[in-house]
Enzyme design. Sequence first.
Site, PDB file in Angstrom:
ATOM      1  N   ASP A   9       0.880  -1.156   0.000  1.00 56.14           N
ATOM      2  CA  ASP A   9       0.000   0.000   0.000  1.00 56.14           C
ATOM      3  C   ASP A   9       0.935   1.229   0.000  1.00 56.14           C
ATOM      4  O   ASP A   9       2.131   1.085   0.292  1.00 56.14           O
ATOM      5  CB  ASP A   9      -0.857  -0.062   1.267  1.00 56.14           C
ATOM      6  CG  ASP A   9      -1.681   1.164   1.484  1.00 56.14           C
ATOM      7  OD1 ASP A   9      -2.411   1.549   0.569  1.00 56.14           O
ATOM      8  OD2 ASP A   9      -1.579   1.764   2.588  1.00 56.14           O
ATOM      9  N   LEU A  10       0.414   2.401  -0.327  1.00 56.73           N
ATOM     10  CA  LEU A  10       1.309   3.576  -0.389  1.00 56.73           C
ATOM     11  C   LEU A  10       1.260   4.417   0.897  1.00 56.73           C
ATOM     12  O   LEU A  10       2.193   4.427   1.691  1.00 56.73           O
ATOM     13  CB  LEU A  10       0.939   4.437  -1.602  1.00 56.73           C
ATOM     14  CG  LEU A  10       1.763   5.701  -1.776  1.00 56.73           C
ATOM     15  CD1 LEU A  10       3.206   5.397  -2.093  1.00 56.73           C
ATOM     16  CD2 LEU A  10       1.160   6.582  -2.881  1.00 56.73           C
ATOM     17  N   ASP A  11       0.097   5.071   1.064  1.00 55.86           N
ATOM     18  CA  ASP A  11      -0.051   5.994   2.179  1.00 55.86           C
ATOM     19  C   ASP A  11      -0.035   5.229   3.510  1.00 55.86           C
ATOM     20  O   ASP A  11      -0.857   4.356   3.734  1.00 55.86           O
ATOM     21  CB  ASP A  11      -1.387   6.730   2.006  1.00 55.86           C
ATOM     22  CG  ASP A  11      -1.711   7.639   3.153  1.00 55.86           C
ATOM     23  OD1 ASP A  11      -0.787   8.178   3.772  1.00 55.86           O
ATOM     24  OD2 ASP A  11      -2.911   7.809   3.442  1.00 55.86           O
ATOM     25  N   THR A  17       1.721  10.181   3.647  1.00 57.20           N
ATOM     26  CA  THR A  17       0.955  11.239   2.984  1.00 57.20           C
ATOM     27  C   THR A  17      -0.354  11.523   3.725  1.00 57.20           C
ATOM     28  O   THR A  17      -1.051  12.486   3.392  1.00 57.20           O
ATOM     29  CB  THR A  17       0.666  10.853   1.516  1.00 57.20           C
ATOM     30  OG1 THR A  17       0.528   9.439   1.426  1.00 57.20           O
ATOM     31  CG2 THR A  17       1.778  11.302   0.589  1.00 57.20           C
ATOM     32  N   LYS A  45      -8.424   6.501   6.075  1.00 59.91           N
ATOM     33  CA  LYS A  45      -7.241   5.800   5.578  1.00 59.91           C
ATOM     34  C   LYS A  45      -7.623   4.655   4.645  1.00 59.91           C
ATOM     35  O   LYS A  45      -8.426   3.798   5.009  1.00 59.91           O
ATOM     36  CB  LYS A  45      -6.408   5.278   6.752  1.00 59.91           C
ATOM     37  CG  LYS A  45      -5.708   6.389   7.484  1.00 59.91           C
ATOM     38  CD  LYS A  45      -4.717   5.871   8.492  1.00 59.91           C
ATOM     39  CE  LYS A  45      -4.001   7.047   9.133  1.00 59.91           C
ATOM     40  NZ  LYS A  45      -3.221   6.641  10.291  1.00 59.91           N
ATOM     41  N   SER A 114      -2.532   0.752  -4.281  1.00 63.48           N
ATOM     42  CA  SER A 114      -2.964   1.939  -3.542  1.00 63.48           C
ATOM     43  C   SER A 114      -4.296   2.464  -4.062  1.00 63.48           C
ATOM     44  O   SER A 114      -4.584   2.379  -5.251  1.00 63.48           O
ATOM     45  CB  SER A 114      -1.894   3.034  -3.703  1.00 63.48           C
ATOM     46  OG  SER A 114      -2.390   4.279  -3.294  1.00 63.48           O
ATOM     47  N   ALA A 115      -5.077   3.049  -3.152  1.00 65.08           N
ATOM     48  CA  ALA A 115      -6.340   3.668  -3.552  1.00 65.08           C
ATOM     49  C   ALA A 115      -6.120   5.039  -4.179  1.00 65.08           C
ATOM     50  O   ALA A 115      -7.012   5.601  -4.812  1.00 65.08           O
ATOM     51  CB  ALA A 115      -7.230   3.811  -2.325  1.00 65.08           C
ATOM     52  N   ARG A 117      -5.193   8.108  -6.470  1.00 66.27           N
ATOM     53  CA  ARG A 117      -5.029   8.425  -7.894  1.00 66.27           C
ATOM     54  C   ARG A 117      -3.748   9.225  -8.132  1.00 66.27           C
ATOM     55  O   ARG A 117      -3.367   9.471  -9.265  1.00 66.27           O
ATOM     56  CB  ARG A 117      -6.224   9.235  -8.388  1.00 66.27           C
ATOM     57  CG  ARG A 117      -7.483   8.416  -8.364  1.00 66.27           C
ATOM     58  CD  ARG A 117      -8.644   9.177  -8.907  1.00 66.27           C
ATOM     59  NE  ARG A 117      -9.716   8.240  -9.182  1.00 66.27           N
ATOM     60  CZ  ARG A 117     -10.739   8.495  -9.965  1.00 66.27           C
ATOM     61  NH1 ARG A 117     -10.837   9.667 -10.545  1.00 66.27           N
ATOM     62  NH2 ARG A 117     -11.663   7.593 -10.163  1.00 66.27           N
ATOM     63  N   LYS A 145     -11.073  -0.534  -1.829  1.00 69.13           N
ATOM     64  CA  LYS A 145     -10.921  -1.405  -0.666  1.00 69.13           C
ATOM     65  C   LYS A 145     -12.115  -1.172   0.268  1.00 69.13           C
ATOM     66  O   LYS A 145     -12.522  -0.035   0.411  1.00 69.13           O
ATOM     67  CB  LYS A 145      -9.606  -1.076   0.071  1.00 69.13           C
ATOM     68  CG  LYS A 145      -8.350  -1.217  -0.799  1.00 69.13           C
ATOM     69  CD  LYS A 145      -7.147  -0.563  -0.118  1.00 69.13           C
ATOM     70  CE  LYS A 145      -5.943  -0.505  -1.023  1.00 69.13           C
ATOM     71  NZ  LYS A 145      -4.789   0.215  -0.454  1.00 69.13           N
ATOM     72  N   GLU A 169      -0.152  -3.449   4.573  1.00 68.52           N
ATOM     73  CA  GLU A 169      -1.253  -2.472   4.647  1.00 68.52           C
ATOM     74  C   GLU A 169      -1.332  -1.796   6.012  1.00 68.52           C
ATOM     75  O   GLU A 169      -1.103  -2.454   7.027  1.00 68.52           O
ATOM     76  CB  GLU A 169      -2.591  -3.205   4.446  1.00 68.52           C
ATOM     77  CG  GLU A 169      -3.286  -2.961   3.142  1.00 68.52           C
ATOM     78  CD  GLU A 169      -3.811  -1.553   2.932  1.00 68.52           C
ATOM     79  OE1 GLU A 169      -3.807  -0.738   3.878  1.00 68.52           O
ATOM     80  OE2 GLU A 169      -4.227  -1.262   1.809  1.00 68.52           O
ATOM     81  N   ASP A 170      -1.687  -0.501   6.020  1.00 71.62           N
ATOM     82  CA  ASP A 170      -1.867   0.194   7.301  1.00 71.62           C
ATOM     83  C   ASP A 170      -3.334   0.478   7.589  1.00 71.62           C
ATOM     84  O   ASP A 170      -3.647   1.113   8.594  1.00 71.62           O
ATOM     85  CB  ASP A 170      -1.112   1.535   7.293  1.00 71.62           C
ATOM     86  CG  ASP A 170      -1.811   2.553   6.416  1.00 71.62           C
ATOM     87  OD1 ASP A 170      -2.199   2.195   5.286  1.00 71.62           O
ATOM     88  OD2 ASP A 170      -1.990   3.706   6.856  1.00 71.62           O
TER      89      ASP A 170
END
Length: 220
Positions: A9-11, A17, A45, A114-115, A117, A145, A169-170
Amino acid sequence: MEIKGCIFDLDGVIVDTAKYHYQSWKRLAKELGFEFDEAVNERLKGISRMDSLNIVLAQGGILVTEEEKETMCYEKNEWYKEYISELDESELLPGVKVFIEGLRAEGVKIGLGSASRNAKTILKGIGIDHLFDVMIDGNDVSKSKPDPEVFLKGAEGLGLAPEHVVVFEDARKGLEAAITAGFIPVGVGSPELLPEADMHIQSFENFSLEEVLSQLDKSA
Ligand code: B16
Ligand code: MG
């Protein structure tokens, strides 16, 4: 059990972020005449921009048309883009880059799920986009998600079955997505905040995939 790939996942996993999303939503709430609560922010999140807006508006008790919602999402994203325009490598969460580089050296495939964009722009900004074999983000999926679409597309892009892929994942909804589709879930955060996962890490510093393998062996 063999681990052939990892999807990140990203954030909250690669980069923090979330603070910029928070500042942008706070700014929108202020414009609409209410204070945005940090506790409500936790619920944003991992979910899409529009789903987040619906939660923000509910907190303020505000009803608007679909068209107005589109404008608000646009406005929030313009502020968010301003905040992330100056991102650099220093914003990477501790240990994550070294961890990914180590995995690649061992032949483990790397994916993004990641969700956001803005995910590809962010990875480029922090200079690690070249480390990914596949990048799936909010532009590539129609369901967010906890639907597992983003991770399934990632696994497909890596040419791997979910059972051989670890998802980091967070967010609770992200872990739910990974579990539904049969991935190996690892929660990035505390067991209290992420009860869905059996395995947790606080940070990638001093962490290796061996730990995941030994936990899997114990639970087998
Ligand atoms: P955007 P992730 C998610 O990223 C964020 O956690 C979530 O707060 C945000 O609303 C979502 O991306 C959409 O982001 O507005 O940039 O499209 O955790 O899935 O990497
Ligand atoms: Mg996240």
